[in-house]
Design a protein around this motif. Sequence first.
Motif, PDB file in Angstrom:
ATOM      1  N   UNK A   1       5.008 -13.673 -10.453  1.00 17.23           N
ATOM      2  CA  UNK A   1       6.130 -14.590 -10.652  1.00 17.23           C
ATOM      3  C   UNK A   1       7.243 -13.962 -11.461  1.00 17.23           C
ATOM      4  N   UNK A   2       6.868 -13.254 -12.510  1.00 20.14           N
ATOM      5  CA  UNK A   2       7.870 -12.566 -13.353  1.00 20.14           C
ATOM      6  C   UNK A   2       8.627 -11.507 -12.555  1.00 20.14           C
ATOM      7  N   UNK A   3       7.895 -10.775 -11.721  1.00 16.36           N
ATOM      8  CA  UNK A   3       8.529  -9.747 -10.882  1.00 16.36           C
ATOM      9  C   UNK A   3       9.503 -10.390  -9.896  1.00 16.36           C
ATOM     10  N   UNK A   4       9.066 -11.489  -9.267  1.00 16.59           N
ATOM     11  CA  UNK A   4       9.926 -12.174  -8.308  1.00 16.59           C
ATOM     12  C   UNK A   4      11.202 -12.690  -8.937  1.00 16.59           C
ATOM     13  N   UNK A   5      11.098 -13.292 -10.111  1.00 14.83           N
ATOM     14  CA  UNK A   5      12.283 -13.826 -10.801  1.00 14.83           C
ATOM     15  C   UNK A   5      13.239 -12.700 -11.184  1.00 14.83           C
ATOM     16  N   UNK A   6      12.679 -11.601 -11.700  1.00 11.98           N
ATOM     17  CA  UNK A   6      13.521 -10.459 -12.094  1.00 11.98           C
ATOM     18  C   UNK A   6      14.313  -9.930 -10.888  1.00 11.98           C
ATOM     19  N   UNK A   7      13.643  -9.774  -9.752  1.00 13.82           N
ATOM     20  CA  UNK A   7      14.314  -9.239  -8.571  1.00 13.82           C
ATOM     21  C   UNK A   7      15.364 -10.215  -8.027  1.00 13.82           C
ATOM     22  N   UNK A   8      15.084 -11.524  -8.142  1.00 14.36           N
ATOM     23  CA  UNK A   8      16.062 -12.515  -7.687  1.00 14.36           C
ATOM     24  C   UNK A   8      17.316 -12.472  -8.569  1.00 14.36           C
ATOM     25  N   UNK A   9      17.110 -12.332  -9.881  1.00 11.64           N
ATOM     26  CA  UNK A   9      18.247 -12.235 -10.809  1.00 11.64           C
ATOM     27  C   UNK A   9      19.078 -10.988 -10.516  1.00 11.64           C
ATOM     28  N   UNK A  10      18.392  -9.917 -10.139  1.00 10.05           N
ATOM     29  CA  UNK A  10      19.088  -8.651  -9.848  1.00 10.05           C
ATOM     30  C   UNK A  10      19.751  -8.639  -8.472  1.00 10.05           C
ATOM     31  N   UNK A  11      19.588  -9.738  -7.722  1.00  8.80           N
ATOM     32  CA  UNK A  11      20.309  -9.874  -6.454  1.00  8.80           C
ATOM     33  C   UNK A  11      19.610  -9.317  -5.231  1.00  8.80           C
ATOM     34  N   UNK A  12      18.301  -9.201  -5.255  1.00  9.85           N
ATOM     35  CA  UNK A  12      17.568  -8.658  -4.105  1.00  9.85           C
ATOM     36  C   UNK A  12      17.306  -9.690  -3.010  1.00  9.85           C
ATOM     37  N   UNK A  13      17.655 -10.937  -3.231  1.00 14.36           N
ATOM     38  CA  UNK A  13      17.546 -11.962  -2.192  1.00 14.36           C
ATOM     39  C   UNK A  13      16.139 -12.160  -1.685  1.00 14.36           C
ATOM     40  N   UNK A  14      15.984 -12.135  -0.374  1.00 15.66           N
ATOM     41  CA  UNK A  14      14.692 -12.400   0.265  1.00 15.66           C
ATOM     42  C   UNK A  14      13.612 -11.409  -0.166  1.00 15.66           C
ATOM     43  N   UNK A  15      14.016 -10.202  -0.566  1.00 18.18           N
ATOM     44  CA  UNK A  15      13.036  -9.184  -0.969  1.00 18.18           C
ATOM     45  C   UNK A  15      12.354  -9.534  -2.295  1.00 18.18           C
ATOM     46  N   UNK A  16      12.960 -10.418  -3.068  1.00 23.92           N
ATOM     47  CA  UNK A  16      12.299 -10.896  -4.291  1.00 23.92           C
ATOM     48  C   UNK A  16      11.034 -11.651  -3.928  1.00 23.92           C
ATOM     49  N   UNK A  17      11.099 -12.457  -2.869  1.00 23.14           N
ATOM     50  CA  UNK A  17       9.937 -13.215  -2.403  1.00 23.14           C
ATOM     51  C   UNK A  17       8.878 -12.291  -1.805  1.00 23.14           C
TER      52      UNK A  17
END
Length: 488
Positions: A166-182
């Motif tokens: 979950x922490x990894x997903x949130x970090x990637x979403x904040x950094x703008x990775x979009x669907x790749x965060x999921x």
Amino acid sequence: MCKDKISTEESSLKEKAINGVKWTFVDQVGSLGISFIVGIVLARLLEPSEYGLIGMVTIFTAIATVFTDSGFGQAMVRKSDLTEEDKLTAFWFSSSMGLFIYILLFFSAPYVAIFYKESQLTSILRVTSIPILFSGLLTIPNIIFTREINFKVITKISISRAIISGCVGIYMAIMGYGVWALIVQNLISYLIAIILFNYFCRWKIKIIFSKTSFHYLWGFGSKMLISSLLNTIYNNLYQIVIGKFYSAADLGQYQRGQSYSGLFSNTLTQVVQRVSFPTLSKIQNDAERLKYGYQKIIKMSMLVSCLGSMALAAMAKPLIVVLIGEKWMQAADYLQIISLGALLYPAHAINLNVLTVMGRSDLFLKIEIIKKIIGIFPIVIGIFFGIKVMLWGGVISSFLCFAVNAHESKKLINYSFEEQFRDIIPFIVISLFIAAFVYCISLLSISLGLVIILQSVLFFSLSYCYFQLTKNVEFLELKKIIINSLRK
């Protein structure tokens, strides 16, 4: 002497079951609670269309999982004298199947992208399918712990993977990775599960493949494979139809609504199914005890499911807006409808468990075919009349399929549809009345936050008072189990 022995065994089994329920409940509440919080953050950071892209490939990874398991998991849990050869045979079969399926999906990915007219799906499907390669390393240790009704370890692993991924997903979403965060969030979750399961299990992988073990596992599992395949395809047909005939954003809205609808029913179903199967498998030859056990499980689980699902339906709109924003308002409409059909999920699962415990995988397959024929009509209607009409049709088909499931239970443990319906209809009616009353609060001109608080307090208070005053047996027993668990 014999009666004393049976009584002692029954007491031990009940203790294991209660302990299993406790840890599975902690697992579901803990991991789902964390996932729920993570999901709220991600839903605010990402767009519905990005969730929709994941939904478009979900059916392919879900079908792949069915093939890598091939019903071997249930066959292993049910087998009273499971050997090391059985475990290793299942492992090598699952690993080989995983490699084959991944190669198939890798080269099929461009055609999936063409079908949905979304070019990104080629790389998305190829990456999301990677865990299939390591399916044996995850499923076999999980089955070993399940057989032992040892859910303490499973709970620790589930919560750990939920927090880290979950922490990894949130970090990637904040950094703008979009669907790749999921996508990366899901991969990290699988990686952690594989590492921890094999660390705690510490089973040794050897190059052993027993033909005798395979014949037993395949003999039982092959019918379960076909049943699971039908079930998986059907459960994902909604996503295929919405993704194909509507937009990725529409699919994302449906997925959010569908995921929230399962907060109570799916959680409860998994708790009951995970614990009841290995527990009741141990008394599969005692029809009277088996019926009593299933009747108690259905009544207790449906009490919770009805209240939870109806509460969710009543509170859907203010809950969605406050948690993830007005851009997901369409998901709230879907959530209200889906929740009405979802309340029967535990009853579906428990009735199917009867067939599995009794070793009737042939009847399991027969029922799944009948249910899918019933369930296909709402999906076809949805192509022409819209998503809401399709979901309302799904609610009707859920009740019809419950009747089909219960019909077969009468043949095996003499627990008919009429008996089951009489057992659960009071829970449906009272929860519906309470939900209708509580829903009226959302019509008041007050803040949505206050609406949610008032609805929650009122629903809980009315439910508690009713079942306490009427001295409902299932409610009082659940209350006792919860209090005793908290004391321990």
